[in-house]
Every structure is written in structure tokens, then in C-alpha cells.
Motif scaffolding. Sequence first.
Motif, PDB file in Angstrom:
ATOM      1  N   LEU A  85       0.830  -1.206   0.000  1.00  0.00           N
ATOM      2  CA  LEU A  85       0.000   0.000   0.000  1.00  0.00           C
ATOM      3  C   LEU A  85       0.865   1.257   0.000  1.00  0.00           C
ATOM      4  CD1 LEU A  85      -2.788  -1.039   2.543  1.00  0.00           C
ATOM      5  CD2 LEU A  85      -2.971  -0.902   0.055  1.00  0.00           C
ATOM      6  N   PHE A  86       1.920   1.250   0.809  1.00  0.00           N
ATOM      7  CA  PHE A  86       2.816   2.414   0.841  1.00  0.00           C
ATOM      8  C   PHE A  86       3.502   2.613  -0.508  1.00  0.00           C
ATOM      9  CE2 PHE A  86       7.160   4.052   1.492  1.00  0.00           C
ATOM     10  CZ  PHE A  86       6.842   5.334   1.945  1.00  0.00           C
ATOM     11  N   GLY A  92       2.062   5.644  -7.666  1.00  0.00           N
ATOM     12  CA  GLY A  92       0.943   6.226  -8.403  1.00  0.00           C
ATOM     13  C   GLY A  92       0.717   7.696  -8.119  1.00  0.00           C
ATOM     14  N   GLY A  93       0.974   8.113  -6.881  1.00  0.00           N
ATOM     15  CA  GLY A  93       0.679   9.488  -6.495  1.00  0.00           C
ATOM     16  C   GLY A  93       1.788  10.474  -6.757  1.00  0.00           C
ATOM     17  N   GLY A 143       8.794  -2.500  -2.285  1.00  0.00           N
ATOM     18  CA  GLY A 143       9.403  -2.614  -3.608  1.00  0.00           C
ATOM     19  C   GLY A 143       8.435  -3.121  -4.648  1.00  0.00           C
ATOM     20  N   ILE A 144       7.666  -4.140  -4.296  1.00  0.00           N
ATOM     21  CA  ILE A 144       6.686  -4.706  -5.223  1.00  0.00           C
ATOM     22  C   ILE A 144       5.625  -3.669  -5.571  1.00  0.00           C
ATOM     23  CG2 ILE A 144       4.830  -6.420  -5.446  1.00  0.00           C
ATOM     24  CD1 ILE A 144       6.611  -8.291  -3.706  1.00  0.00           C
ATOM     25  N   GLY A 145       5.109  -2.956  -4.567  1.00  0.00           N
ATOM     26  CA  GLY A 145       4.074  -1.958  -4.805  1.00  0.00           C
ATOM     27  C   GLY A 145       4.560  -0.802  -5.643  1.00  0.00           C
ATOM     28  N   VAL A 186      -5.547  -0.995  -6.037  1.00  0.00           N
ATOM     29  CA  VAL A 186      -6.296   0.058  -5.354  1.00  0.00           C
ATOM     30  C   VAL A 186      -5.391   1.241  -5.011  1.00  0.00           C
ATOM     31  CG1 VAL A 186      -7.524   0.656  -3.229  1.00  0.00           C
ATOM     32  CG2 VAL A 186      -8.084  -1.456  -4.432  1.00  0.00           C
ATOM     33  N   ALA A 187      -4.240   0.951  -4.383  1.00  0.00           N
ATOM     34  CA  ALA A 187      -3.338   2.026  -3.972  1.00  0.00           C
ATOM     35  C   ALA A 187      -2.847   2.826  -5.171  1.00  0.00           C
ATOM     36  CB  ALA A 187      -2.151   1.441  -3.201  1.00  0.00           C
ATOM     37  N   ASN A 188      -2.438   2.129  -6.225  1.00  0.00           N
ATOM     38  CA  ASN A 188      -1.914   2.833  -7.396  1.00  0.00           C
ATOM     39  C   ASN A 188      -3.001   3.581  -8.156  1.00  0.00           C
ATOM     40  OD1 ASN A 188       1.099   2.378  -7.999  1.00  0.00           O
ATOM     41  ND2 ASN A 188       0.428   0.360  -7.325  1.00  0.00           N
ATOM     42  N   SER A 189      -4.188   3.000  -8.263  1.00  0.00           N
ATOM     43  CA  SER A 189      -5.263   3.679  -8.994  1.00  0.00           C
ATOM     44  C   SER A 189      -5.640   4.995  -8.320  1.00  0.00           C
ATOM     45  CB  SER A 189      -6.491   2.763  -9.094  1.00  0.00           C
ATOM     46  OG  SER A 189      -6.204   1.630  -9.885  1.00  0.00           O
ATOM     47  N   ILE A 190      -5.671   5.007  -6.999  1.00  0.00           N
ATOM     48  CA  ILE A 190      -5.926   6.263  -6.280  1.00  0.00           C
ATOM     49  C   ILE A 190      -4.854   7.291  -6.642  1.00  0.00           C
ATOM     50  CG2 ILE A 190      -5.961   7.340  -3.992  1.00  0.00           C
ATOM     51  CD1 ILE A 190      -7.178   4.699  -2.931  1.00  0.00           C
ATOM     52  N   GLY A 191      -3.608   6.833  -6.679  1.00  0.00           N
ATOM     53  CA  GLY A 191      -2.519   7.734  -7.038  1.00  0.00           C
ATOM     54  C   GLY A 191      -2.603   8.224  -8.469  1.00  0.00           C
ATOM     55  N   TYR A 192      -2.941   7.316  -9.421  1.00  0.00           N
ATOM     56  CA  TYR A 192      -3.055   7.703 -10.833  1.00  0.00           C
ATOM     57  C   TYR A 192      -4.126   8.778 -11.026  1.00  0.00           C
ATOM     58  CZ  TYR A 192      -0.540   3.337 -11.925  1.00  0.00           C
ATOM     59  OH  TYR A 192       0.370   2.323 -11.999  1.00  0.00           O
TER      60      TYR A 192
END
Length: 267
Positions: A85-86, A92-93, A143-145, A186-192
Motif C-alpha cells: 500500500l505504501f 501512483g501518487g 518494492g513490489i508496490g 487500489v493504492a496505485n489507482s488512487i494515485g493515478y
Amino acid sequence: MFLGLGIFGGFMAGLLGVGGGMILVPFISMILAWQKVIPAELAVHAAVATSMSMIMFTSLSSMRAHHKQGAVRWPIVLKLVPGILFGGLLAGGFLFSVINMAWLALIFACFVGYSAYSMLRNKKPKPTRELPGWPGMLAAGTGIGTISGLVGAGGGFLSVPFMVWSNVPIRNAVATSAALGFPIAVANSIGYISSGIKEVGIQGGMLGYIYWPGLLLLISMSMMFAPIGAKYAHTLPVDKLKRIFALLLFSISGYMFYKALLAFGYL
């Protein structure tokens, strides 16, 4: 074309635990550039963001099918999710919006190619090797996220080799990777969405960096075909599964490396 990609991406998501997104990035970028539905300089960013957003839906369908087989290692999921998540929000953000198309394509090509090499060489891990403790899992998840967010992937191209390296059986690694795809997406889409609206403003058909008409078409097919791929993941021989994974990634890496060279002006 998007409906066809949805079928292909959904099936591969279930079969290989890669979320389906990473496989589709080159094809979506080609379609967007060809159709000229968005500015050309946004094509790769939009392809990455749209592919990742699709994973929110395909990962749920794929995860459910793998869970029915009892193959998901939920303790591993819980240990990796905080870092994921981090890393996803960071990529993304922030990072995604400051990297240009050429570098984004090159990063994609390098990491996918390395993942393919690691899987294809089939080097056996030491029998005594285990997954790291909480600090190591937090670092691995971050790293993966982060990397997944930069290349539009569900993380399977990193999490599957990582788990196999730690002596998690390949079928359990694929199944667990499918479950990890949801928090990554979810985490990346919010950032995008947030960084896209900030950087490029309001564009027709765009929600931040996400091309939402293509997303709707992708998920309409991918959610139906992810469980079919998951079924085959539990029937194919392990070595064949690894070879399919590696060869597919090599082909994608080569194409995106070519795109990077074009963007840098070397071809």
C-alpha cells in the motif's frame, strides 16, 4: 480490440497470477496511439494506469478461484500488504507523474526482462531458505508496490519469483500473487487519479491518467475469463507454467525496450 484484450488479460491473470495488466500495457499503448483518442505523449501513462485499474477487478475474480482451491497463502498476503500500500501510493501518487514516457518504457522493459530471466533459469533455491521476517516483508512489499505502480502490473512478475526464491511452491506463489493484486491496484489507482488530475487536468475519456472507456470494456471480459485461467493453473505441469510465464515476459520486455529506444530517438 479492448474486449479481446480483456479476454486475454483475464485468462493470463488467472493462469499466471500476474494480474493481467502488465501483459496488456504494450497493446493498450498501441491502440491509444493508433486511434489518437488522447494526446500521444500520454499513451504509455494511460496504458499503464488503465491496465492497473483493470487489476482491481480481475484480481478479485482470480483470487476467488484460487482460494477455492485452497492455494492462497493468506499469512504471506497480510505481511506484504502494508508495504504494498505504501509503495503503491508512492508510485501512483508521485513518481508516475514525474517520469516521462521514454524512461517509463525503459523501466518497464528492464524489470520485466529480469523477471523473465529469473523464472526461466529455474535455479533451485536453497532448501533452508525461508521468507524473511516482518521488516524484510515490509521492504519487499514496498518494492513490489512501487515497481508495479510504475509499470502497471499486479506485482506477479516480482512477487512470484520472490516467493519461489523463498521456497513457496509455484502454484501457491501464483495464487498468493493473485490476492496481492487487489491492494496493489487500489493504492496505485488512487494515485493515478489524483496525480493525473493535478498534472494533465480534465481530458475527454480520462479519469486522471486512466482511460475509463477502455477500462470498462476490459473488465467486462477479464472478470469472466480470470477463473478459467486459474483453473488451468492447477492442472498444468509446474515447469511448463514457468516457461509460459518467462517467454511471455521476454516478448513484452523486448517490445517495450523498442518503444523506449524510439522515444529516446535512437531508432
